[in-house]
Design a protein around this motif. Structure first.
Motif, PDB file in Angstrom:
ATOM      1  N   UNK A   1       0.843  -1.198   0.000  1.00 33.78           N
ATOM      2  CA  UNK A   1       0.000   0.000   0.000  1.00 33.78           C
ATOM      3  C   UNK A   1       0.874   1.241   0.000  1.00 33.78           C
ATOM      4  N   UNK A   2       0.635   2.110  -0.955  1.00 28.73           N
ATOM      5  CA  UNK A   2       1.359   3.380  -1.036  1.00 28.73           C
ATOM      6  C   UNK A   2       0.505   4.457  -0.375  1.00 28.73           C
ATOM      7  N   UNK A   3       1.135   5.276   0.492  1.00 29.59           N
ATOM      8  CA  UNK A   3       0.367   6.248   1.265  1.00 29.59           C
ATOM      9  C   UNK A   3       1.088   7.583   1.348  1.00 29.59           C
ATOM     10  N   UNK A  19       2.219   4.247  10.357  1.00 29.31           N
ATOM     11  CA  UNK A  19       1.956   4.114   8.922  1.00 29.31           C
ATOM     12  C   UNK A  19       3.176   3.565   8.199  1.00 29.31           C
ATOM     13  N   UNK A  20       4.362   3.969   8.620  1.00 33.40           N
ATOM     14  CA  UNK A  20       5.588   3.459   8.011  1.00 33.40           C
ATOM     15  C   UNK A  20       5.689   1.940   8.183  1.00 33.40           C
ATOM     16  N   UNK A 178      -6.728  -0.813  11.959  1.00 31.44           N
ATOM     17  CA  UNK A 178      -7.953  -0.569  11.196  1.00 31.44           C
ATOM     18  C   UNK A 178      -7.729  -0.055   9.779  1.00 31.44           C
ATOM     19  N   UNK A 179      -6.656   0.683   9.549  1.00 32.33           N
ATOM     20  CA  UNK A 179      -6.424   1.194   8.192  1.00 32.33           C
ATOM     21  C   UNK A 179      -6.256   0.047   7.197  1.00 32.33           C
ATOM     22  N   UNK A 180      -5.457  -0.972   7.484  1.00 28.68           N
ATOM     23  CA  UNK A 180      -5.367  -2.090   6.529  1.00 28.68           C
ATOM     24  C   UNK A 180      -6.710  -2.778   6.316  1.00 28.68           C
ATOM     25  N   UNK A 184      -8.747  -3.221   2.779  1.00 23.00           N
ATOM     26  CA  UNK A 184      -9.099  -4.546   2.256  1.00 23.00           C
ATOM     27  C   UNK A 184     -10.607  -4.737   2.136  1.00 23.00           C
ATOM     28  N   UNK A 185     -11.388  -3.760   2.579  1.00 20.55           N
ATOM     29  CA  UNK A 185     -12.834  -3.861   2.498  1.00 20.55           C
ATOM     30  C   UNK A 185     -13.452  -4.702   3.599  1.00 20.55           C
ATOM     31  N   UNK A 186     -12.697  -4.946   4.674  1.00 18.12           N
ATOM     32  CA  UNK A 186     -13.203  -5.779   5.764  1.00 18.12           C
ATOM     33  C   UNK A 186     -14.112  -5.006   6.718  1.00 18.12           C
TER      34      UNK A 186
END
Length: 310
Positions: A1-3, A19-20, A178-180, A184-186
């Protein structure tokens, strides 16, 4: 994931570090360096300092509503933008530059305390709990749908500065957990109930003024909420008095007029409120260093019978 990460003050640093750990951070955006201290030397914000230590690319635009900034974001080829305490409202062109838009870590239980100062106003109003809301950003002021809310209790004597440290760590946990899942649409974002919204407007120096014609608990909450910006203050004999720390001495009683120093001895330094009294623990007279209650009394800075704020 690029952020791409957006943030400026100390509270945002743990979220950047988190985030890193879960993404390829291809850019960090923060406010420009600002003058600080007695010499007004320009100093970098905490997020910039930490980002440079991590070897990340940092951009500090003076304006975010420019074609150049939008183009720079598109060049990052990011999946998401993650925002916490950046300090500016982002326009549609910025919000839509990452493929999945921008997520915001807001320091309140949305829809309560939307705005620039949710921590200060939550403490000032004496709420029993607050938290971090992870939301999908839109063009409104914290009005987007919410993915998750993580709640923590708020202590009756906890200051805004102390709460900010705890919320910073909680926000970092939300980033990792929670961000991942959101990407992922979970988990699904739920629209806010706008009818329940409350505002947390930006603060001015005058917001720190103590109104003694309020109950003791409200005065105490005001002091701890205004710590350390803009700082709670009153006046005594025409001079500024910064109130740095207090306790509730009595929630009811006191026949003295609000603002009257009812006790000033080696045992306590108390001030009457509309109902009850607060005890001053630490304060600072204009032009002097901060002192504890015993030192303030010993130096005759405050005496029984004085009326504060008059």
């Amino acid at each position: 994931m690029r952020a791409v990460f957006f943030g400026t003050p100390e509270i945002a640093v743990p979220s950047l570090e988190a985030l890193v750990q879960i993404a390829d951070v291809v850019g960090v955006v923060c406010q420009p360096d600002r003058p600080a201290g007695r010499g007004l030397e320009r100093k970098p914000p905490p997020v910039k300092r930490r980002a440079e230590e991590l070897g990340l690319t940092v951009l500090q635009p003076e304006k975010v509503r420019t074609p150049d900034f939008a183009a720079w974001l598109r060049e990052r080829d990011a999946d998401i933008g993650l925002v916490i305490a950046y300090g500016r409202i982002l326009p549609r062109g910025v919000l839509e530059a990452p493929r999945r838009g921008c997520l915001n870590l807001h320091a309140s239980i949305l829809p309560h305390y939307r705005g620039a100062a949710p921590i200060t106003w939550a403490v000032t109003h004496g709420v029993p709990e607050t938290g971090i809301s992870l939301m999908q950003m839109d063009e409104g002021m914290d009005t987007g749908p919410v993915y998750t809310v993580h709640r923590i209790p708020l202590g009756p004597d906890e200051t805004a500065d102390e709460l900010a440290v705890r919320l910073a760590q909680l926000a970092a946990e939300v980033v990792r957990e929670d961000v991942p899942r959101a990407m992922r649409g979970e988990i699904t974002a739920t629209p806010q109930d706008h009818a329940q919204a409350t505002a947390a407007r930006i603060l001015t120096k005058e917001d720190g003024r103590i109104i003694w014609q309020r109950p003791a608990r409200e005065v105490h909450n005001h002091v701890r909420g205004m710590t350390s910006w803009p700082g709670a203050f009153t006046t005594v004999d025409g001079k500024l008095l910064k109130i740095l720390s207090t306790q509730v001495a009595h929630e009811t009683g006191s026949e003295a007029a609000p603002g009257t120093v009812t006790a000033a001895d080696r045992f306590s330094l108390r001030v009457a409120c509309a109902s009850g009294e607060i005890a001053i623990v630490r304060a600072q007279m204009e032009g002097r260093k901060a002192l504890g209650a015993t030192e303030l009394v010993a130096g005759r800075s405050l005496r029984e019978g004085q009326v504060l704020g008059s």
